[in-house]
Every structure is written in C-alpha cells, then in structure tokens.
Design a protein around this motif. Structure first.
Motif, short mmCIF file in Angstrom:
data_model
loop_
_atom_site.label_atom_id
_atom_site.label_comp_id
_atom_site.label_asym_id
_atom_site.label_seq_id
_atom_site.Cartn_x
_atom_site.Cartn_y
_atom_site.Cartn_z
N ASP A 95 32.40 39.77 32.30
CA ASP A 95 33.64 39.05 32.03
C ASP A 95 33.79 38.97 30.50
OD1 ASP A 95 35.85 37.60 32.68
OD2 ASP A 95 34.77 36.04 33.79
N SER A 96 34.97 39.32 29.98
CA SER A 96 35.11 39.50 28.53
C SER A 96 34.76 38.23 27.75
CB SER A 96 36.53 39.96 28.19
OG SER A 96 37.46 38.98 28.59
N GLU A 97 35.16 37.06 28.28
CA GLU A 97 34.88 35.80 27.57
C GLU A 97 33.38 35.55 27.49
OE1 GLU A 97 36.90 36.28 30.05
OE2 GLU A 97 38.90 35.66 29.40
N ASN B 241 41.62 31.40 37.09
CA ASN B 241 40.61 32.31 36.54
C ASN B 241 39.83 31.63 35.41
OD1 ASN B 241 39.33 34.95 36.19
ND2 ASN B 241 40.43 34.99 34.26
N LYS C 163 32.55 36.79 39.18
CA LYS C 163 32.28 35.42 38.73
C LYS C 163 32.12 34.46 39.90
CE LYS C 163 36.10 36.01 36.59
NZ LYS C 163 37.15 36.02 35.61
N GLU D 150 35.97 30.56 35.23
CA GLU D 150 35.17 30.99 34.08
C GLU D 150 34.46 29.81 33.40
OE1 GLU D 150 37.70 33.35 31.56
OE2 GLU D 150 37.59 35.07 32.90
MG MG Z 1 37.69 36.85 31.86
#
Ligand code: MG
Length: 386
Positions: free
Chosen positions: A151-153, A218, A126, A222
């Motif tokens: 990135d999961s989000e 983090n 990121k 994000e």
């Molecule tokens: Mg994440």
C-alpha cells in the motif's frame, strides 16, 4: 544471486498486473512460480503463457477446466481450484515471497498460510490486517517473516522509518487524495452514480478500492492497517487530505522532525520496494515537476461528510472483532452500491447499522474473527432493500 521466487495471489488485479510488470522487467531477479486469480481466466491464461509458473489457481472448478483446455499442450503449468488451491499457492515450498493482492476478506487465510509456511509477505491486501492484525503480526514475529507493505502510504512510512529508531516515532501522517467527492457538498452525495465514484482523480485501481477511496473507507482501513504494521495507537495516526498525491505519507519523530516520502502516484514504486528493499530497482519513473505543480496543499478530512472514515477509526480504537465487522459490512455495502441497490450515502449508514447491532469480542482467535465476518455479512445483507 538466485532469483527471488514469487507467488502472486491475485495476479489479474491491478497490483498483480503491476507486480508482473516489475517481475518481467527485472526478469533475472525474480522467478514467478505461482499465480492465482478469482475468475478472470483470459488474463490469467495470458500470464501463464508468459511466465509459465509451476501452478496456477482459480476459484471455480469450471473455470479451472476451461483454463486447462485453453492451455493444453502449450505449458506444463498445473491448474488447481478452490480455497485449498489458494492455501497451497500461499505455502508452496520453493517460494520465498508471497505477494498478497487478493481483494477483500478472501486474502486473510492464504496470507496467514504464507506466514505459517515461513514466507515473507508483500502485503497489498489491507483487509488481512484490518480483520486480524494482532494475530497476523504476532504470527509473523513468531515465524520471523517480514510483512512488507505494498500500500503506497504504508510503503512511504516504511521507507521513512528506515535508518530510524522505532522508539523515536511520535506519530504518522497518513495522506489521502480525498477522492472524487472531496469538494462536493455532503447534500449532493446521495445522487452519486457508481460511474462517478469509480473515476478516481489520481490513482488507477480496481473497483472495490476505488469506491473505498471515494467514501474514504479506504483511508479508514489504512489507519487500522498502519496501527498493526507499525504498532501505533489510533491517536498516533493522523489522516490529512493532500489532493496532489505527491506526498504518500509522513512520519513525525520525537525531535519535531517530519519525514515525507514523495513521488508521482505509480503503484510500481511501492511494489518494487517491497520486492527488493533495502535495494531500489531503477524503474525510470518520471519525477514530480515541483515548479509545475506549484503547491502541495493539505486539509483536515470532514468526518461528518465521510462517515466511513469515522466508523473505521472507531472500529480501530475498539479493536477486537469490530474491525472485521466494519470490513465485512463495507464489502457488502460496496457491492450493493455497484449493483445500483443502494445510494452512495447509504454505504456508511449500512455499515453503522451493522456495527451498532454487534457486540465485539476482545482478543479474538481466527475462528471468532471469521464468525464476526460472516455474521456481519448476513446482518448487512438483511439491511439491504429487497
Ligand atoms: Mg493506499
């Protein structure tokens, strides 16, 4: 169907290892042509023996020699080293997709090289978008390559957007587990040890991102990442603490509909979707036991207690080179905390000081961004206790 040809930058980290697990499981669909690591040569050697890529890259020449000796006569993989090696890995002709999973600012130039070479990028790093989001996204558009979030989000938002008109998006909700100190009083955070901060409640990850999760930096990184990936303003990104980590993020549309993407926390789901979308790979992961979980809860983040998140939102709003400064100062602060040189609560104050001393440049090119990065590193180093 011809297998998708992969280069995995950062193959020994948690994203890299999980990507290889997916590639191995669906071996007919993926071919691993390049692996890179920094200095974890034992694990890299094992990966090379298993996947036999065309070449592999490490940072130091000494590590490259050691690795070559370990592998001599066993595989035909060539070993390169240094920054040029990473750039070569990112732009290697036969590769279709580059998985960018290096840690921190080191991922920026290789990711840009991949885009310039016309490769699709599965992006886990990121920091690349935090430092140079405008530049990276413009280059990707110009080259017609896809930036696929790992990135999961961001994968969740990407999945909620599928089949919807981008113009109908009102805002997004970026969920955060809250980290291990969500319910701890602010006054107790000064005494937190690296060991406590490294114990993340729901995700198993590398040490840098785990500390970033504990400070909520983090989530701040994000927010900036999401602004660039999905062309949003800071006001369109709302962070919401969701301790169960079942909802990985949500998108709100102009008709009041909110779509959420859910699942048990497992990095392979987001990695597999980046590698294969719009198709889904049957990973056989467990589904959430909703009745067992009982409640999904939400709360607003405490921006005073988690000043790193507030700093990142400020940097995202200001833009220019300020996010690169935030990121660089954070990398120095996190390393100093892990070495026991500063307290947990000093991570935010160190970054704040580095940002205060800096006058951001608007619309920066890559040179201005890299200059801001090194200047912020020096400033942050100077602010550390002797
Ligand atoms: Mg994440």
């Amino acid at each position: 169907m011809k297998p998708l040809q992969l280069a995995i930058l950062g193959s020994t980290g948690s994203i890299g290892q999980n990507t290889l697990a997916v590639a191995q499981r669906f071996a007919g669909r993926f071919s691993v042509r390049v692996l890179t690591a920094r200095n974890n040569i034992d694990l890299l050697a094992a990966q090379i023996k298993r996947f036999e890529p065309d070449f592999a890259v490490v940072y130091g020449q000494k590590d490259a020699n050691t690795l070559e000796n370990q592998l001599r006569g066993r595989v035909s993989t060539k070993i390169l080293y240094g920054k040029d090696g990473y750039l070569e890995a990112a732009s290697y002709g036969p590769v279709d997709m580059v998985v960018s999973a290096m840690v921190g600012a080191a991922g920026l130039l290789p990711t840009l090289a991949a885009i310039e070479a016309g490769k699709d990028v599965a992006l886990a790093n990121k920091e690349t978008l935090v430092m140079a989001g405008d530049l990276v996204m413009a280059k990707a558009r110009a080259r017609g390559v896809r930036i696929l979030p790992v990135d999961s989000e961001h994968s969740a938002i990407f999945q909620c957007l599928a089949g919807n008109r981008r113009a109908d998006v009102e805002k997004i909700f970026l969920t955060a587990s809250g980290g291990p100190f969500c319910n701890r009083p602010a006054a107790e955070l000064s005494g937190v040890s690296p060991g406590e901060a490294l114990a993340h409640p729901t995700w198993q990850m590398g040490s840098k991102i785990t500390i970033d999760s504990a400070t909520l930096m983090n989530k701040g990184l994000e927010v900036i990442e999401a602004m660039h990936l999905f062309d949003l303003s800071t006001d369109q990104v709302e962070v919401v603490i969701h301790p169960q980590s079942i909802i990985h993020s949500m998108v709100a549309f102009c008709d009041g509909t909110v779509m959420a993407q859910m699942g048990l926390p497992d990095m392979q789901a987001a990695i597999a979707y980046a590698l294969s979308c719009p198709e889904r790979l049957c990973l056989g992961l467990s589904l959430p036991d909703f009745a067992g979980i009982g409640q999904l809860t939400f709360q607003a983040p405490d921006l005073e207690k988690f000043a790193c998140l507030a700093l990142a939102i400020k940097a995202g709003k200001t833009g220019g080179t300020l996010p690169a400064v935030l990121n660089a100062a954070n990398e120095i602060a996190v390393a100093a905390f892990l070495e026991g040189r500063i307290g947990f609560d000093h991570i935010a104050s160190l970054i704040a000081s580095a940002m205060e001393e800096y006058r951001p440049v608007a619309d920066p090119g890559i040179r201005a961004i890299l200059e801001a990065d090194s200047l912020a590193r020096r400033t942050a180093q100077d602010l550390l206790p002797a």
